[in-house]
Scaffold this motif. Structure first.
Motif, PDB file in Angstrom:
ATOM      1  N   VAL A 292       0.874  -1.212  -0.091  1.00  0.00           N
ATOM      2  CA  VAL A 292      -0.044   0.128  -0.028  1.00  0.00           C
ATOM      3  C   VAL A 292       0.937   1.436  -0.005  1.00  0.00           C
ATOM      4  O   VAL A 292       1.688   1.192   0.801  1.00  0.00           O
ATOM      5  CB  VAL A 292      -0.917   0.071   1.188  1.00  0.00           C
ATOM      6  CG1 VAL A 292      -1.718   1.361   1.197  1.00  0.00           C
ATOM      7  CG2 VAL A 292      -2.152  -1.227   0.969  1.00  0.00           C
ATOM      8  N   GLY A 293       0.657   2.101  -0.952  1.00  0.00           N
ATOM      9  CA  GLY A 293       1.446   3.358  -1.396  1.00  0.00           C
ATOM     10  C   GLY A 293       2.726   3.187  -2.106  1.00  0.00           C
ATOM     11  O   GLY A 293       3.252   4.367  -2.476  1.00  0.00           O
ATOM     12  N   GLN A 294       2.767   1.882  -2.508  1.00  0.00           N
ATOM     13  CA  GLN A 294       4.006   1.712  -3.366  1.00  0.00           C
ATOM     14  C   GLN A 294       3.455   1.793  -5.078  1.00  0.00           C
ATOM     15  O   GLN A 294       2.331   1.406  -5.244  1.00  0.00           O
ATOM     16  CB  GLN A 294       4.563   0.287  -3.131  1.00  0.00           C
ATOM     17  CG  GLN A 294       5.107   0.271  -1.701  1.00  0.00           C
ATOM     18  CD  GLN A 294       6.258   1.251  -1.386  1.00  0.00           C
ATOM     19  OE1 GLN A 294       7.314   1.468  -2.154  1.00  0.00           O
ATOM     20  NE2 GLN A 294       5.948   1.990  -0.276  1.00  0.00           N
ATOM     21  N   ARG A 295       4.434   2.200  -5.806  1.00  0.00           N
ATOM     22  CA  ARG A 295       4.117   2.202  -7.323  1.00  0.00           C
ATOM     23  C   ARG A 295       4.694   1.043  -7.967  1.00  0.00           C
ATOM     24  O   ARG A 295       5.864   0.708  -7.493  1.00  0.00           O
ATOM     25  CB  ARG A 295       4.890   3.653  -7.845  1.00  0.00           C
ATOM     26  CG  ARG A 295       4.203   4.110  -9.055  1.00  0.00           C
ATOM     27  CD  ARG A 295       4.745   5.314  -9.477  1.00  0.00           C
ATOM     28  NE  ARG A 295       6.293   5.424  -9.496  1.00  0.00           N
ATOM     29  CZ  ARG A 295       6.948   5.230 -10.704  1.00  0.00           C
ATOM     30  NH1 ARG A 295       6.357   4.674 -11.780  1.00  0.00           N
ATOM     31  NH2 ARG A 295       8.213   5.065 -10.395  1.00  0.00           N
ATOM     32  N   ILE A 296       3.803   0.630  -8.827  1.00  0.00           N
ATOM     33  CA  ILE A 296       4.547  -0.422  -9.910  1.00  0.00           C
ATOM     34  C   ILE A 296       5.525   0.044 -10.919  1.00  0.00           C
ATOM     35  O   ILE A 296       4.892   0.998 -11.486  1.00  0.00           O
ATOM     36  CB  ILE A 296       3.292  -1.189 -10.445  1.00  0.00           C
ATOM     37  CG1 ILE A 296       2.366  -1.824  -9.517  1.00  0.00           C
ATOM     38  CG2 ILE A 296       4.003  -2.345 -11.555  1.00  0.00           C
ATOM     39  CD1 ILE A 296       1.083  -2.451 -10.250  1.00  0.00           C
ATOM     40  N   GLU A 297       6.899  -0.319 -10.737  1.00  0.00           N
ATOM     41  CA  GLU A 297       7.676   0.317 -11.683  1.00  0.00           C
ATOM     42  C   GLU A 297       7.797  -0.603 -13.211  1.00  0.00           C
ATOM     43  O   GLU A 297       8.238   0.011 -13.999  1.00  0.00           O
ATOM     44  CB  GLU A 297       9.301   0.436 -11.076  1.00  0.00           C
ATOM     45  CG  GLU A 297       9.034   1.361  -9.758  1.00  0.00           C
ATOM     46  CD  GLU A 297      10.305   1.752  -9.328  1.00  0.00           C
ATOM     47  OE1 GLU A 297      11.304   0.975  -9.535  1.00  0.00           O
ATOM     48  OE2 GLU A 297      10.520   2.484  -8.389  1.00  0.00           O
ATOM     49  N   ARG A 298       7.544  -1.793 -12.787  1.00  0.00           N
ATOM     50  CA  ARG A 298       7.894  -2.733 -14.054  1.00  0.00           C
ATOM     51  C   ARG A 298       6.824  -3.773 -14.041  1.00  0.00           C
ATOM     52  O   ARG A 298       6.826  -4.331 -12.756  1.00  0.00           O
ATOM     53  CB  ARG A 298       9.508  -2.952 -14.197  1.00  0.00           C
ATOM     54  CG  ARG A 298       9.781  -3.706 -15.604  1.00  0.00           C
ATOM     55  CD  ARG A 298      11.210  -3.491 -15.831  1.00  0.00           C
ATOM     56  NE  ARG A 298      11.893  -3.982 -14.656  1.00  0.00           N
ATOM     57  CZ  ARG A 298      12.531  -5.324 -14.460  1.00  0.00           C
ATOM     58  NH1 ARG A 298      12.569  -5.995 -15.525  1.00  0.00           N
ATOM     59  NH2 ARG A 298      13.343  -5.544 -13.495  1.00  0.00           N
TER      60      ARG A 298
ATOM     61  N   PRO B 248      12.857 -10.358  -2.825  1.00  0.00           N
ATOM     62  CA  PRO B 248      13.764  -9.304  -2.969  1.00  0.00           C
ATOM     63  C   PRO B 248      13.970  -9.254  -4.619  1.00  0.00           C
ATOM     64  O   PRO B 248      14.031  -9.902  -5.447  1.00  0.00           O
ATOM     65  CB  PRO B 248      14.945  -9.673  -2.366  1.00  0.00           C
ATOM     66  CG  PRO B 248      14.536 -10.791  -1.311  1.00  0.00           C
ATOM     67  CD  PRO B 248      13.416 -11.483  -1.965  1.00  0.00           C
ATOM     68  N   PRO B 249      14.183  -7.832  -4.959  1.00  0.00           N
ATOM     69  CA  PRO B 249      14.441  -7.630  -6.337  1.00  0.00           C
ATOM     70  C   PRO B 249      15.825  -8.285  -6.757  1.00  0.00           C
ATOM     71  O   PRO B 249      17.059  -8.619  -5.932  1.00  0.00           O
ATOM     72  CB  PRO B 249      14.970  -6.052  -6.490  1.00  0.00           C
ATOM     73  CG  PRO B 249      14.068  -5.530  -5.413  1.00  0.00           C
ATOM     74  CD  PRO B 249      14.151  -6.560  -4.239  1.00  0.00           C
ATOM     75  N   GLY B 250      15.675  -9.149  -7.982  1.00  0.00           N
ATOM     76  CA  GLY B 250      16.680  -9.767  -8.439  1.00  0.00           C
ATOM     77  C   GLY B 250      16.750 -11.461  -8.184  1.00  0.00           C
ATOM     78  O   GLY B 250      17.505 -12.108  -8.499  1.00  0.00           O
ATOM     79  N   THR B 251      15.796 -11.567  -7.397  1.00  0.00           N
ATOM     80  CA  THR B 251      15.602 -13.004  -6.980  1.00  0.00           C
ATOM     81  C   THR B 251      15.413 -14.032  -8.394  1.00  0.00           C
ATOM     82  O   THR B 251      14.577 -13.631  -9.127  1.00  0.00           O
ATOM     83  CB  THR B 251      14.365 -13.201  -6.019  1.00  0.00           C
ATOM     84  OG1 THR B 251      14.749 -12.392  -4.885  1.00  0.00           O
ATOM     85  CG2 THR B 251      14.252 -14.685  -5.662  1.00  0.00           C
ATOM     86  N   THR B 252      15.996 -15.014  -8.414  1.00  0.00           N
ATOM     87  CA  THR B 252      16.070 -15.962  -9.603  1.00  0.00           C
ATOM     88  C   THR B 252      14.604 -16.523  -9.505  1.00  0.00           C
ATOM     89  O   THR B 252      14.115 -16.922  -8.743  1.00  0.00           O
ATOM     90  CB  THR B 252      17.034 -16.884  -9.572  1.00  0.00           C
ATOM     91  OG1 THR B 252      18.313 -16.318  -9.574  1.00  0.00           O
ATOM     92  CG2 THR B 252      16.929 -17.913 -10.834  1.00  0.00           C
TER      93      THR B 252
ATOM     94  N   LEU C 154       5.322  -8.268 -10.761  1.00  0.00           N
ATOM     95  CA  LEU C 154       5.162  -6.971 -10.477  1.00  0.00           C
ATOM     96  C   LEU C 154       6.135  -6.348  -9.399  1.00  0.00           C
ATOM     97  O   LEU C 154       6.483  -6.790  -8.305  1.00  0.00           O
ATOM     98  CB  LEU C 154       3.805  -6.539  -9.663  1.00  0.00           C
ATOM     99  CG  LEU C 154       2.368  -7.159 -10.726  1.00  0.00           C
ATOM    100  CD1 LEU C 154       1.139  -6.704  -9.804  1.00  0.00           C
ATOM    101  CD2 LEU C 154       2.364  -6.673 -11.919  1.00  0.00           C
ATOM    102  N   VAL C 155       7.125  -5.183 -10.304  1.00  0.00           N
ATOM    103  CA  VAL C 155       8.193  -4.907  -9.790  1.00  0.00           C
ATOM    104  C   VAL C 155       7.985  -3.446  -9.037  1.00  0.00           C
ATOM    105  O   VAL C 155       7.527  -2.757  -9.749  1.00  0.00           O
ATOM    106  CB  VAL C 155       9.436  -4.874 -10.626  1.00  0.00           C
ATOM    107  CG1 VAL C 155      10.476  -4.182 -10.118  1.00  0.00           C
ATOM    108  CG2 VAL C 155       9.677  -5.979 -11.414  1.00  0.00           C
ATOM    109  N   PHE C 156       8.301  -3.363  -7.909  1.00  0.00           N
ATOM    110  CA  PHE C 156       8.079  -2.282  -6.982  1.00  0.00           C
ATOM    111  C   PHE C 156       9.528  -1.751  -6.534  1.00  0.00           C
ATOM    112  O   PHE C 156      10.577  -2.324  -6.955  1.00  0.00           O
ATOM    113  CB  PHE C 156       7.147  -2.339  -5.829  1.00  0.00           C
ATOM    114  CG  PHE C 156       5.974  -2.770  -6.003  1.00  0.00           C
ATOM    115  CD1 PHE C 156       5.035  -1.951  -5.891  1.00  0.00           C
ATOM    116  CD2 PHE C 156       5.641  -4.048  -5.994  1.00  0.00           C
ATOM    117  CE1 PHE C 156       3.672  -2.271  -6.177  1.00  0.00           C
ATOM    118  CE2 PHE C 156       4.280  -4.426  -6.262  1.00  0.00           C
ATOM    119  CZ  PHE C 156       3.394  -3.588  -6.363  1.00  0.00           C
ATOM    120  N   ALA C 157       9.602  -0.652  -5.761  1.00  0.00           N
ATOM    121  CA  ALA C 157      11.243   0.023  -5.733  1.00  0.00           C
ATOM    122  C   ALA C 157      12.004  -1.142  -4.956  1.00  0.00           C
ATOM    123  O   ALA C 157      13.162  -1.154  -5.275  1.00  0.00           O
ATOM    124  CB  ALA C 157      10.961   1.333  -5.077  1.00  0.00           C
ATOM    125  N   ASP C 158      11.419  -1.673  -3.925  1.00  0.00           N
ATOM    126  CA  ASP C 158      11.904  -2.382  -2.745  1.00  0.00           C
ATOM    127  C   ASP C 158      11.566  -3.848  -2.776  1.00  0.00           C
ATOM    128  O   ASP C 158      12.225  -4.696  -1.997  1.00  0.00           O
ATOM    129  CB  ASP C 158      11.905  -1.952  -1.482  1.00  0.00           C
ATOM    130  CG  ASP C 158      12.395  -0.341  -1.351  1.00  0.00           C
ATOM    131  OD1 ASP C 158      13.711  -0.118  -1.737  1.00  0.00           O
ATOM    132  OD2 ASP C 158      11.845   0.491  -0.692  1.00  0.00           O
TER     133      ASP C 158
END
Length: 292
Positions: free
Chosen positions: A19-25, A104-108, A117-121
């Motif tokens: 909640v409050g986060q933006r979908i970046e990719r 986490p971002p980059g997880t295989t 759905l990729v968020f900032a963190d």
């Protein structure tokens, strides 16, 4: 299949992080699940900010908005809000075997990880081995007008669902009560496990005709359904196949079951062997002594 408790546990697990986060990719690794995963859907989701996460039956509803200035001139049906933002809803159904995990971002990614759905963190990853889940977009604010939701029955955890409602809804019904409890056009989210356990708690046979339930039995059953679902949510749902929490943990309600999947085992109350019959293509477990 993930039922109401599993979907609600997923919703509660995602709330603090999204909640409050933006979908970046967006990343779609397959062309379709139950429905097509289109380039238009991927483009629509990019830039959306998650305002809230709701649930209707077994559907997760992500309330989204994005400043209209960030997406160009609004078109008819884009769902402009009073604040000048574009508004819409991402509808997610987990299907037969789906789950949502925060990684986490980059997880295989693994074989059945079909959508990110990729968020900032963090990354919201949709895993679905049988590919019966779905993602759909509904522009505007009136989410309950969407065809997927419009025909849904009453929420069993809502104030509307009580003994009086159940008594009125079952009059002149000749079908057995258990398949009726699992009919999403009547009441949503009560899957096989929870119908079986609710009927045991209420002392009602799954074979009893719904229209022959007394008012007192309907009161007991409505209370048993509510209690069973709340207990299941508190236990993190049931992990009997592929379902896991957003953090990868498993539910434990299946370990508390009194009758479900216990055919031949002694009843926890009277020691009578639990029976199993087929109803509407599903296994129904019950105690012939405790449930009449």
């Amino acid at each position: 299949m993930p039922e109401l408790p599993e979907v609600e546990v997923s919703r509660q697990g995602l709330l603090p992080y999204l909640v409050g986060q933006r979908i970046e990719r967006t990343i779609f690794r397959v062309p379709r699940l139950r429905r097509a995963l289109t380039e238009d859907l991927a483009a629509t989701l990019v830039g959306q900010r998650i305002v809230a996460i709701a649930r209707r039956g077994k559907y997760l509803l992500f309330d989204c908005e994005i400043p209209a200035a960030g997406r160009g001139e609004a078109r008819d049906g884009d769902g402009m809000t009073d604040g000048g933002n574009q508004h819409g809803w991402l509808i997610v159904h987990l299907g037969m075997s789906g789950s949502l995990r925060l990684v986490p971002p980059g997880t295989t990614w693994q074989k059945h990880d079909h959508v990110d759905l990729v968020f900032a963190d963090t990354v919201l990853r949709f895993r679905d081995p049988r590919r019966f889940g779905l993602l759909a977009w509904h522009p505007g604010t009136d989410i309950y007008a969407h065809p997927l939701l419009a025909a849904q029955g009453v929420e069993p955890l809502s104030p509307q669902f009580d003994g009086s409602w159940l008594y009125a809804a079952t009059r002149r019904r000749t079908a057995p009560i258990k398949p009726l409890l699992m009919d999403s056009h009547l009441v949503v989210g009560i899957g096989n496990i929870y119908a079986a356990e609710s009927l045991f708690l209420a002392g009602i046979s799954p074979l009893r005709r719904a229209g022959r339930l007394t008012r007192a039995q309907c009161v007991r059953l409505a209370e048993a359904v509510r209690m069973t679902l709340l207990r299941a949510i508190a236990a993190g749902g049931s992990s009997v196949r592929d379902y896991v929490h957003s953090d990868g943990g498993a539910g434990s309600f299946q370990m508390q079951c009194a009758v479900y999947d216990r055919a031949g085992a002694p009843c926890v109350v009277c020691s009578t062997p639990i029976r199993c019959v087929r109803q509407s293509g599903r296994s129904s477990f019950y105690c012939p002594q405790c449930q009449k």
